[in-house]
Structures are given as C-alpha cells and as structure tokens.
Design an enzyme around this catalytic site. Structure first.
Site, PDB file in Angstrom:
ATOM      1  CG  ASP A 222      -0.211  -0.003   2.533  1.00  0.00           C
ATOM      2  OD1 ASP A 222       0.880  -0.607   2.614  1.00  0.00           O
ATOM      3  OD2 ASP A 222      -0.684   0.619   3.501  1.00  0.00           O
TER       4      ASP A 222
ATOM      5  CG  HIS B 232      -1.304  -7.500  -1.834  1.00  0.00           C
ATOM      6  ND1 HIS B 232      -2.513  -7.745  -2.440  1.00  0.00           N
ATOM      7  CD2 HIS B 232      -1.457  -6.333  -1.179  1.00  0.00           C
ATOM      8  CE1 HIS B 232      -3.368  -6.786  -2.148  1.00  0.00           C
ATOM      9  NE2 HIS B 232      -2.743  -5.906  -1.377  1.00  0.00           N
TER      10      HIS B 232
ATOM     11  CG  ASP C 248       3.634 -16.260  -6.490  1.00  0.00           C
ATOM     12  OD1 ASP C 248       3.521 -15.064  -6.140  1.00  0.00           O
ATOM     13  OD2 ASP C 248       4.309 -16.625  -7.473  1.00  0.00           O
TER      14      ASP C 248
ATOM     15  CD  GLU D  32       0.658  -5.707   1.955  1.00  0.00           C
ATOM     16  OE1 GLU D  32      -0.318  -6.268   2.493  1.00  0.00           O
ATOM     17  OE2 GLU D  32       0.764  -4.469   1.860  1.00  0.00           O
TER      18      GLU D  32
END
Ligand code: 9MR
Length: 577
Positions: free
Chosen positions: A197, A508, A550, A559
């Site tokens: 993020d 991620h 994965d 992530e």
C-alpha cells in the site's frame, strides 16, 4: 547401489577427504526421466552457497540412503553422500531427510539428485553468491520511495513518475491540538511506502529504519563501497545510509514540533484502489499521536544519532539534531505514558495498533537507546529487563532494547542481563533448529503474518548472540533461516522476488501489480506462509508452513513490506562476510 541409478557406471575419484562423502564422476543422461517425473521435491536455497559455508538440502523421506551432487549443466556426478535419518516437521506435515554437502566447496553450478526423489533446482557455489540479493534487497527501498520520480537511469524498466508529494497533508481530527487544529496543512514528504500500500506508518517505518541502521553499523566493510545506482550514489557516504536518510527525513516530520509527540501514521482514509503512486489523488492525513509511535521514534532517532557521529563531516549537526528530537519525543511520552492508538472509524488503513499492550517494550527500547546515545543512565530509571523477551518485530521491540544494552561494552547489571537474555533466546532457537525436520528454527507460533520476517528476525538474534559469545550452532541456525526464505522450505518457493528458479511472481505490491511489467520489482521478500487466511483467497494447504499463495489476492501471505526486507538486508550482509 541405489535403485534407479544402477545403470550408470561411476568412477570413484576420491573417498577419504571428507568423512561420509564420496567424490565420484558419473555421466547421467541430461533430463533423466526418473528425475523429471518426480519434479522439484528437493528443497534448498535456490540462490546458492558460499564455498566455505554450510550446505544443506531437504529430501523427501525415501528408502534411498544416498544423494548425489551433480553438475547442473552436464549432469555428471561430482559427489555422493549419505542421507540422514528421516525426521518429521509437523508444521509442514512432512517427514524428510537431510543431504549435507557442506564439505564440498568447489565453485560451480550444481543440483542435488536423489533416486526416486528427482532433482533439486540448480544453485551456485560461489564466493559472491549473495551480492545480487543484498543489493536488490536494499534497492527495493528505493523503488518504494514516496515523493520522488523513480527515473529510468536508476530504475530501468521500473521507472515511474513521482507519487505522493505529501507536501499538503491534513491534520486529522484525531490528531488535532491547539497549535495544529483539525484541517491544518503540514508538509511531510519523502519516506518509503510501507508495503503493497501507499501509506507511511511511524512504528513500522521506525523498526525498518533501525534494522538498516544496525546493518550499516555492524557491517561497515560490506556497505562502504556498495553502490546501488540511486540518485545519491555519487556522494561520499554509503548508499545504504543515503537510502536510510530518505526515510529519516520523512520520519522527522512526523513529530509535532510544538510538543514533541509523534503521529501514528500519514495515510489515506482507505486503502487506495487501482494504480501506480502518481495516479493517486486522495487526501492524506496525519492521524493521532501515540505513545508507541513517539517512543519508537525516540529509540530510532537516538540510535541514528549514534550512527551519524561517523558522518559528522558529511552531515554536520545531524547527530546532535537527532538526539535532540529523540529526547523531545521521550519528554512527550513521559507526559503521555499510555496513549494507545485507536483507529478512527472512517479510516481502514493499517492500524499498527498495540493490542492488549502495556507499552513496556517500547519504554524499554527507547530508554535503552537514549542511554546508549547520551550515556545518561537516568533514562533507565524505573525500567527493568524484560522477563520473556520476544523475537523483535514491529509490535514487540524489547529485543531491540536488548541489542542496545548488550552491545554497550559495560559491565553493569542491565548490560550483563541483556546479554544473558539474548544468549538464552539464541540457545532456544538452536534447540528448535535441531528439532525440526528441515533443520530450520521455525515453530508453529512463528507462522503468523509476515512469517518470513519472523524467520529473519530470529536469524538476526542468532547473529547478535554470536557477536556476544561464539557458539558453533548460532551461525548455522541463522544460515538455515536465510536458506529457508530462499527455497529450503516446503512450498518450494524462493520468497525473494527475482532470485531463485521458482520465486514469488505475483506479490501483493501495488507498484508491481499495476506497472504492466511481467516481472515484479526484484529483491522483495514476500510475507510468507501462515494459516490465517485473512484475505479469503484459496490456499493449497492449511498446514502452517504450506499455507502460502503466490497470488496478488493473498495480502496475508504474499504482501511485501519494509519491515520484512530490512532484516533480509541485515542477515544477508552478516552471512555474506
Ligand atoms: O505486518 C502487519 C501484521 O503484523 C498485522 O497482523 C497485519 C494486520 O493488521 O498488518 C500487517 O501490516 C500491514 C499494514 O497493516 C498495512 N500495510 C501492509 C502491512 C503488511 O501486510
């Protein structure tokens, strides 16, 4: 003779050199059907090994008693050795044998072969085998920089325009104060995106920065001349320091200059959706000050001031400034000793909140660092050693305080006690190492969110302990943990993007996901297996060590994060020496 290998005649070269191992030269047909049918069921560090280091592969339980080391290109056998007794590893639901080829040290490109278990992925034995992983693991931080263009000269195909200038950040109502009421605009540029993020969280940034600082201080020779091709590479300090300063420049802005308290995070209200950093145009907020963030900041900045004493010439005044801001943070915490972070309802980004926490560990760490940086023992008054120190991670930082005390060469009770505690943590890990079928000191509780970083933080404790008191098992156990993340694990993945024959491809990581480049940004450590399934993706297994996917979907095992890459840097730097 081993079933299935009987047809091939081998010429024994030398036997007596290494106990239990035989060198032989045999030619097996390349692509041996037997080997291929079985697939890669032999797990090992897919990057490889230093010539003089331990070398272990994990083989499924088979009636076969022997393994072969073969030349990866020609298929010819270069060594034969006995497999160990089979041992189980409950977290993987497997019974396995160990192929130990430590004594073989000839540089080259090889595979391990076991009749009826097939062949391992290929790997190198080479003096500089970890150089690539180390620089990529650091370069990841550059790729995750906020507020700067990641240009083609430094990033090649991963170039992207600057994202999140963060020069217009609003004080959120949860962070309002007299001098900075809600809606006040502050500037807080730079820093690294936390993970997949685009938010910047003080606590997590703190431990990441700290871990990199310790790496820089502990392995000065490794980093002195390591150039990473980042914009600052031409200057007179190590690039690792340049990268760390990118984040420290931001961290400093997380402190309210009016009172010394530190905001818990700089964030969007909600996790951003599609797109690369420069495609985002959400409002950004400074959210609530917390005691955890403030003490974490105090600890990191105090230690940064110690490290910066070696760079007075290049950065005059920094060491003093850092100690000053650390002490101001400490004073705020003294006045606000238990302000826990409470996530405001309208915000759903990472909480990094201390659940059921006393904050004792943050107090201990900050006090220990301020003591180390200032020499003033008063910081430690009323603060005792932790009773059951945990492996360091963002939410448990007493181990970092132990590092600080143990590494001061003093003889007082706290310093001696810290050493004893670290050594007993390491001794426990050595027991776990011998008890696990994979010879990897990971137990069921370690398989939680970010398990790969749990592994590497354990390795860091072992390596710290080794500095305090040599022990023949500390380094092998630490190395086993690096081998684990690079492929000696039951998933068969190397969890570092770009390294190994079968490595994480779909992390991620928003930048890698939206950049239209097939390969992910290299050098990133995936979070790793854990059976929580918080993201509700479809996992292949609920066994702790096999519950890994994965896939972009899997934010709970796939992530990446700055606090996970940082111990990767420390451990590779340590083991590469
Ligand atoms: O690493 C964090 C882990 O310990 C927590 O259990 C998890 C859920 O709160 O959050 C992890 O941190 C994430 C953060 O909240 C937001 N950025 C991505 C981080 C890695 O997944």
């Amino acid at each position: 003779m081993i079933k299935g290998l009987i047809k091939f005649s081998c010429r024994l070269l030398r036997a007596p050199l290494i106990q239990g191992l035989m060198f032989a030269s045999c030619l097996l047909p390349a692509g041996n059907a037997l080997a291929q049918a079985a697939g890669a069921r032999i797990h090992l560090n897919q990057v490889g090994f230093l010539p003089e280091s331990g070398k272990i592969a994990v083989v499924p339980d088979t009636p076969v008693g022997e393994f072969w080391l073969v030349d990866a290109k020609t298929g010819s056998e270069v060594l034969r050795g006995p497999l160990s007794q089979a041992q189980t590893w409950d977290v993987a639901g497997e019974t396995v044998k160990i192929a130990d080829f430590t004594a073989f040290n000839k540089p080259g490109y090889y595979r391990i072969r076991v009749a009826d278990a097939g062949e391992s992925p290929p790997f190198h034995i080479q003096a500089n085998v970890y150089d690539g992983v180390l620089s990529a693991a650091i370069k990841y931080f550059y790729f995750n920089r906020a507020s700067a263009p990641i240009d083609a000269d430094h990033a090649g195909q991963f170039a992207r325009p600057a994202g999140h200038p963060d020069t217009l950040v609003y004080i959120h109502p949860s962070a309002a104060s007299d001098k900075r009421p809600a809606g006040t605009v502050v500037s807080s540029p730079k820093g690294w995106y936390d993970a997949g993020d685009y938010n910047k969280y003080s606590v997590n940034s703190g431990i990441s920065t700290y871990t990199l600082l310790v790496a820089l201080a502990d392995f000065p020779r490794v980093f002195a001349d390591m150039r990473l091709n980042i914009p600052e590479s031409a200057d007179a300090v190590p690039d690792l320091l340049n990268e760390i300063l990118w984040n420290i420049d931001w961290l400093i802005t997380m402190q309210d200059p009016h009172d010394g308290g530190v905001y818990h995070k700089l964030t969007d209200l909600r996790f951003s959706g599609d797109g690369l950093p420069h495609e985002q145009n959400t409002n950004r907020y400074m959210v609530q000050k917390s005691t955890a963030a403030t003490l974490n900041f105090a600890a990191v900045m105090a230690y940064a001031s110690v490290v910066m004493r070696d760079y007075q010439k290049q950065f005059p005044g920094r060491a003093e400034q850092y100690l000053q801001v650390a002490d101001r943070a400490w004073s705020w915490a003294k006045k606000n000793p238990k302000v826990l972070y409470v996530q405001p309802q309208e915000i759903n980004t990472g909480a990094y909140a201390m659940v059921n926490e006393t904050l004792q560990d943050e107090w201990f760490w900050a006090a220990a660092e301020l003591f180390r940086a200032s020499g003033k023992k008063a910081y430690m008054s009323g603060i005792g050693l932790p009773e059951n120190p945990r492996v360091p991670e963002w939410s448990s930082v007493e181990g970092l305080g132990l590092f600080a005390l143990a590494r001061q060469n003093g003889t007082d009770k706290l310093q001696q006690g810290a050493r004893d505690l670290l050594l007993s943590m390491a001794d426990r890990m050595v027991r776990e190492y011998w008890q696990s079928g994979y010879l990897v000191p990971m137990t069921e509780v370690d398989f939680r969110w970010g398990s790969n970083a749990v592994a590497l933080n354990k390795a860091m404790v072992l390596l710290m302990a080794e500095r305090l008191r040599p022990n023949k098992d500390y380094r092998p156990a630490a190395r086993a943990l690096l081998d684990y993340v690079l492929g000696r694990n039951p998933t068969g993945y190397s969890f570092v993007t770009g390294f190994g024959t079968k490595s994480t491809l779909y992390p991620h990581h928003r930048i890698s996901h939206y950049d239209k480049i097939t390969a992910p940004v290299p050098g990133m450590l995936a979070g790793g297996p854990q059976p929580g399934w918080q993201d509700k993706c479809k996992y292949p297994s609920r066994l702790p060590a096999k519950s890994y996917l994965d896939d972009w979907c899997s934010f709970s095992t796939n992530e990446v994060a700055i606090n996970w890459n940082a111990p990767l840097v420390y451990v590779v730097a340590a083991l590469r020496e």
